[in-house]
Design a protein around this motif. Structure first.
Motif, PDB file in Angstrom:
ATOM      1  N   ASN A  21       1.042  -1.342  -0.052  1.00 61.12           N
ATOM      2  CA  ASN A  21      -0.065   0.124   0.052  1.00 61.12           C
ATOM      3  C   ASN A  21       0.982   1.863  -0.078  1.00 61.12           C
ATOM      4  N   SER A  22       0.082   2.281  -0.726  1.00 60.68           N
ATOM      5  CA  SER A  22       0.657   3.380  -0.371  1.00 60.68           C
ATOM      6  C   SER A  22       0.614   4.086   0.564  1.00 60.68           C
ATOM      7  N   SER A  23       1.546   5.061   1.447  1.00 55.85           N
ATOM      8  CA  SER A  23       1.403   5.349   2.805  1.00 55.85           C
ATOM      9  C   SER A  23       0.288   6.704   2.499  1.00 55.85           C
TER      10      SER A  23
ATOM     11  N   PHE B 225      -3.868   1.930   3.845  1.00 54.10           N
ATOM     12  CA  PHE B 225      -2.473   2.897   4.676  1.00 54.10           C
ATOM     13  C   PHE B 225      -3.056   2.791   6.274  1.00 54.10           C
TER      14      PHE B 225
ATOM     15  N   ARG C 141      -2.658   2.195   9.793  1.00 51.16           N
ATOM     16  CA  ARG C 141      -1.377   3.130  10.793  1.00 51.16           C
ATOM     17  C   ARG C 141      -0.961   2.903  12.425  1.00 51.16           C
TER      18      ARG C 141
ATOM     19  N   TYR D  93       3.063  -2.676  10.285  1.00 55.58           N
ATOM     20  CA  TYR D  93       2.533  -2.710   8.699  1.00 55.58           C
ATOM     21  C   TYR D  93       3.532  -1.862   7.745  1.00 55.58           C
TER      22      TYR D  93
ATOM     23  N   CYS E   5       4.432   0.126   4.226  1.00 58.52           N
ATOM     24  CA  CYS E   5       4.160   1.029   3.389  1.00 58.52           C
ATOM     25  C   CYS E   5       5.334   0.783   2.088  1.00 58.52           C
TER      26      CYS E   5
ATOM     27  N   SER F 205      -1.942   1.602  -4.240  1.00 58.05           N
ATOM     28  CA  SER F 205      -0.356   0.434  -4.244  1.00 58.05           C
ATOM     29  C   SER F 205       0.948   0.598  -4.983  1.00 58.05           C
TER      30      SER F 205
END
Length: 136
Positions: free
Chosen positions: A26-28, A33, A37, A42, A44, A128
């Motif tokens: 996943n992108s931040s 995400f 968080r 987790y 990213c 993502s």
């Protein structure tokens, strides 16, 4: 072993010359995400890109978006909705085992982060990245 140690071991000891490692994360800025968080474990795509830069590895990153239909998340009788609850919370039988306030927070988050499409479905945009690490 943390993610940096794992990647370092893979690049140095396991990856053949001209091999590559593909990490899809996943992108931040992804809703998934941001929802996850609070978890400290987790990872990213930004984390992987930082690790590759720090270690001087050659890498490329490709970002992509997709849609997740979360309409059934709000239907207590839906099998798919229950599975979405489990997936988003990383908890088996989330709807049955969590207290009402936690369920309400989960559903409120996804309701606030969704858009209604032309067919009346609630859609969340997933973001993502595919990070490719090369061994040259």
């Amino acid at each position: 072993m943390d993610i940096e140690e794992t990647l370092r071991d893979c690049v140095k000891n396991r990856l053949a010359d001209y091999g590559l490692i593909l990490c899809v994360l996943n992108s931040s800025n992804s809703s998934l995400f941001r929802f996850s968080r609070p978890r400290t474990d987790y990872t990213c795509s930004d984390t992987i890109k930082s690790i590759t830069s720090k270690n001087g590895w050659r890498s490329e990153c490709f970002d992509f978006c997709y849609y997740i239909d979360v309409t059934e998340l709000f239907d207590q009788s839906s099998v798919k909705g229950n599975l979405l609850h489990d997936f988003f919370s990383d908890t088996k039988n989330h709807r049955a085992t969590s207290d009402k306030s936690q369920l309400e927070l989960t559903e409120k988050y996804w309701l606030n982060n969704s858009e209604v499409d032309d067919d009346g479905k609630k859609q969340v945009i997933g973001q993502s990245s595919a990070v490719i690490i090369y061994k040259s």
